[in-house]
Design a protein around this motif. Structure first.
Motif, PDB file in Angstrom:
ATOM      1  N   LYS A   1       0.701  -1.155   0.128  1.00 16.31           N
ATOM      2  CA  LYS A   1      -0.168   0.088   0.154  1.00 16.31           C
ATOM      3  C   LYS A   1       0.745   1.353   0.096  1.00 16.31           C
ATOM      4  CE  LYS A   1      -3.613  -2.157   2.496  1.00 16.31           C
ATOM      5  NZ  LYS A   1      -4.621  -2.312   3.725  1.00 16.31           N
ATOM      6  N   ILE A   2       2.199   0.928   0.350  1.00 13.32           N
ATOM      7  CA  ILE A   2       2.970   2.268   0.387  1.00 13.32           C
ATOM      8  C   ILE A   2       2.870   3.158  -0.835  1.00 13.32           C
ATOM      9  CG2 ILE A   2       5.523   3.038   0.610  1.00 13.32           C
ATOM     10  CD1 ILE A   2       5.720   0.511   2.459  1.00 13.32           C
ATOM     11  N   ALA A   3       3.135   2.706  -2.111  1.00 12.94           N
ATOM     12  CA  ALA A   3       3.379   3.596  -3.147  1.00 12.94           C
ATOM     13  C   ALA A   3       1.901   4.504  -3.257  1.00 12.94           C
ATOM     14  CB  ALA A   3       3.691   2.736  -4.356  1.00 12.94           C
TER      15      ALA A   3
ATOM     16  N   ARG B   1       9.995   4.675 -12.400  1.00  3.65           N
ATOM     17  CA  ARG B   1      10.797   5.219 -13.276  1.00  3.65           C
ATOM     18  C   ARG B   1      10.616   6.935 -13.337  1.00  3.65           C
ATOM     19  NH1 ARG B   1      10.901   3.603 -18.974  1.00  3.65           N
ATOM     20  NH2 ARG B   1      10.660   5.614 -19.121  1.00  3.65           N
ATOM     21  N   PHE B   2       9.300   6.886 -13.249  1.00  2.79           N
ATOM     22  CA  PHE B   2       8.829   8.412 -13.348  1.00  2.79           C
ATOM     23  C   PHE B   2       8.939   9.125 -12.209  1.00  2.79           C
ATOM     24  CE2 PHE B   2       5.928   6.581 -16.871  1.00  2.79           C
ATOM     25  CZ  PHE B   2       6.661   7.272 -18.000  1.00  2.79           C
ATOM     26  N   LEU B   3       8.920   8.311 -10.985  1.00  2.00           N
ATOM     27  CA  LEU B   3       9.300   8.951  -9.896  1.00  2.00           C
ATOM     28  C   LEU B   3      10.731   9.517  -9.892  1.00  2.00           C
ATOM     29  CD1 LEU B   3       8.489   9.937  -7.035  1.00  2.00           C
ATOM     30  CD2 LEU B   3       8.973   7.592  -6.259  1.00  2.00           C
ATOM     31  N   TRP B   4      11.350   8.508 -10.233  1.00  2.00           N
ATOM     32  CA  TRP B   4      13.084   8.905 -10.181  1.00  2.00           C
ATOM     33  C   TRP B   4      13.188   9.983 -11.018  1.00  2.00           C
ATOM     34  CZ3 TRP B   4      17.418   8.124  -7.821  1.00  2.00           C
ATOM     35  CH2 TRP B   4      18.437   8.450  -8.479  1.00  2.00           C
ATOM     36  N   LYS B   5      12.336  10.136 -12.179  1.00  2.00           N
ATOM     37  CA  LYS B   5      13.064  11.365 -12.950  1.00  2.00           C
ATOM     38  C   LYS B   5      12.335  12.601 -12.258  1.00  2.00           C
ATOM     39  CE  LYS B   5      12.871   8.704 -17.468  1.00  2.00           C
ATOM     40  NZ  LYS B   5      12.210   8.790 -18.715  1.00  2.00           N
TER      41      LYS B   5
ATOM     42  N   HIS C   1       9.377   5.680  -1.223  1.00  2.00           N
ATOM     43  CA  HIS C   1       8.363   5.750  -2.217  1.00  2.00           C
ATOM     44  C   HIS C   1       8.721   4.922  -3.555  1.00  2.00           C
ATOM     45  CE1 HIS C   1       5.394   8.951  -4.269  1.00  2.00           C
ATOM     46  NE2 HIS C   1       5.201   7.716  -4.460  1.00  2.00           N
ATOM     47  N   LEU C   2       9.752   5.114  -3.730  1.00  2.00           N
ATOM     48  CA  LEU C   2      10.560   4.372  -4.862  1.00  2.00           C
ATOM     49  C   LEU C   2      10.281   2.844  -4.587  1.00  2.00           C
ATOM     50  CD1 LEU C   2      13.914   6.211  -6.003  1.00  2.00           C
ATOM     51  CD2 LEU C   2      11.986   5.559  -7.574  1.00  2.00           C
ATOM     52  N   LEU C   3      10.696   2.519  -3.402  1.00  2.00           N
ATOM     53  CA  LEU C   3      10.608   1.093  -3.187  1.00  2.00           C
ATOM     54  C   LEU C   3       9.306   0.451  -2.928  1.00  2.00           C
ATOM     55  CD1 LEU C   3      12.601  -1.442  -2.558  1.00  2.00           C
ATOM     56  CD2 LEU C   3      12.830  -0.925  -0.281  1.00  2.00           C
TER      57      LEU C   3
ATOM     58  N   ALA D   1      19.722   6.595  -4.428  1.00  2.00           N
ATOM     59  CA  ALA D   1      20.267   6.155  -5.619  1.00  2.00           C
ATOM     60  C   ALA D   1      20.281   4.731  -5.496  1.00  2.00           C
ATOM     61  CB  ALA D   1      21.488   6.641  -5.961  1.00  2.00           C
ATOM     62  N   ALA D   2      20.494   4.137  -4.114  1.00  2.00           N
ATOM     63  CA  ALA D   2      20.526   2.550  -4.170  1.00  2.00           C
ATOM     64  C   ALA D   2      19.288   1.981  -4.456  1.00  2.00           C
ATOM     65  CB  ALA D   2      21.126   2.343  -2.780  1.00  2.00           C
ATOM     66  N   VAL D   3      18.286   2.685  -3.962  1.00  2.00           N
ATOM     67  CA  VAL D   3      16.829   1.844  -4.425  1.00  2.00           C
ATOM     68  C   VAL D   3      16.632   1.925  -5.940  1.00  2.00           C
ATOM     69  CG1 VAL D   3      14.575   2.167  -4.139  1.00  2.00           C
ATOM     70  CG2 VAL D   3      15.915   2.588  -1.825  1.00  2.00           C
ATOM     71  N   TRP D   4      17.110   3.194  -6.355  1.00  2.00           N
ATOM     72  CA  TRP D   4      16.891   3.218  -7.891  1.00  2.00           C
ATOM     73  C   TRP D   4      17.743   1.994  -8.715  1.00  2.00           C
ATOM     74  CZ3 TRP D   4      13.534   3.401 -11.252  1.00  2.00           C
ATOM     75  CH2 TRP D   4      14.055   3.509 -12.569  1.00  2.00           C
ATOM     76  N   ARG D   5      19.021   1.804  -8.167  1.00  2.00           N
ATOM     77  CA  ARG D   5      19.709   0.744  -8.729  1.00  2.00           C
ATOM     78  C   ARG D   5      18.904  -0.644  -8.737  1.00  2.00           C
ATOM     79  NH1 ARG D   5      23.905   3.476  -6.721  1.00  2.00           N
ATOM     80  NH2 ARG D   5      24.130   2.522  -4.694  1.00  2.00           N
ATOM     81  N   ILE D   6      18.191  -0.897  -7.572  1.00  2.00           N
ATOM     82  CA  ILE D   6      17.322  -2.005  -8.102  1.00  2.00           C
ATOM     83  C   ILE D   6      16.257  -1.876  -8.828  1.00  2.00           C
ATOM     84  CG2 ILE D   6      15.330  -3.323  -6.696  1.00  2.00           C
ATOM     85  CD1 ILE D   6      17.118  -2.507  -3.986  1.00  2.00           C
ATOM     86  N   GLY D   7      15.650  -0.557  -9.118  1.00  2.00           N
ATOM     87  CA  GLY D   7      14.722  -0.666 -10.167  1.00  2.00           C
ATOM     88  C   GLY D   7      15.271  -0.591 -11.598  1.00  2.00           C
ATOM     89  N   GLN D   8      16.409  -0.162 -11.616  1.00  2.00           N
ATOM     90  CA  GLN D   8      17.073  -0.147 -12.894  1.00  2.00           C
ATOM     91  C   GLN D   8      17.333  -1.671 -13.449  1.00  2.00           C
ATOM     92  OE1 GLN D   8      20.627   2.378 -11.716  1.00  2.00           O
ATOM     93  NE2 GLN D   8      20.209   3.594 -13.517  1.00  2.00           N
TER      94      GLN D   8
END
Length: 197
Positions: A17-19, A59-63, A45-47, A77-84
């Motif tokens: 439910k977090i996002a 991706r859109f949140l990261w941008k 939020h990213l996670l 940035a570390a969370v985004w590495r997971i997303g990448q």
């Protein structure tokens, strides 16, 4: 800003439910003209989007995250590495990205929950895609040592052939739950009532 719905979701481990909660809070803050960017829990939020398996939204949140935040908060940035790695479908690299950072206490449980969920998703993917697979490939996909991957898959009923280093995938019988449709039950009741009278 009132983050109590987020805190409740984290305490109750309702990570899925977090996002949605944070999307609504961000929209509300933007609508109200409240500056939120400095205090926003971007990594959570990213996670949250990643746990929800919504990589496009992540991706859109990261941008949309300000460059200063990306530079000053290494955990974001570390969370985004997971997303990448998810975006690239590099299954082994996802596990490396999870293990490659010393997560804060605030994010640790969330990262562990994602890792367990991701392992289950990948296991189900392997289950549906293979009839046999090497122990080494299985270990890479699941982000485990070969011994751990062998033990994990054996607990799921897979058969190991130590001589060839292969696992034979054992499909579990599909158990379909019959859901009771109240409208059908109502029609059946009316039909039986009509027959009796």
């Amino acid at each position: 800003m009132d983050f109590s719905p987020l805190n409740e979701a984290l305490v109750s481990k309702s990570y899925d439910k977090i996002a949605e909660i944070l999307d609504e809070l961000m929209l509300q803050a933007a609508t109200d003209g409240v500056p939120y960017q400095d205090e926003w829990p971007y990594s959570i939020h990213l996670l949250g989007h990643i746990i929800a398996n919504d990589i496009n939204s992540a991706r859109f949140l990261w941008k949309s995250i300000p460059g200063g935040v990306k530079e000053s908060r290494p955990e974001v940035a570390a969370v985004w590495r997971i997303g990448q790695q998810l975006w690239l479908r590099d299954y082994a690299a996802v596990h490396e990205a999870v293990r490659g950072f010393d997560w804060s206490a605030e994010l640790r449980d969330l990262v562990v929950a994602f890792s367990e969920l991701y392992t289950k998703r990948i296991f189900l993917l392997l289950l549906s895609a293979y009839s046999t697979i090497s122990i080494g490939d299985t270990a890479r996909f699941l982000g485990m040592t070969e011994e751990d991957a062998t033990n994990y898959t054996q607990r799921q009923g897979w058969i190991v052939d130590p001589a060839s280093g292969m696992l034979t995938v054992t499909k579990q019988p599909v158990v379909k739950e019959q859901k009771l449709d109240s409208s059908k039950l109502q029609r059946l009741t009316e039909y039986v009532f009509h027959l009796e009278h």
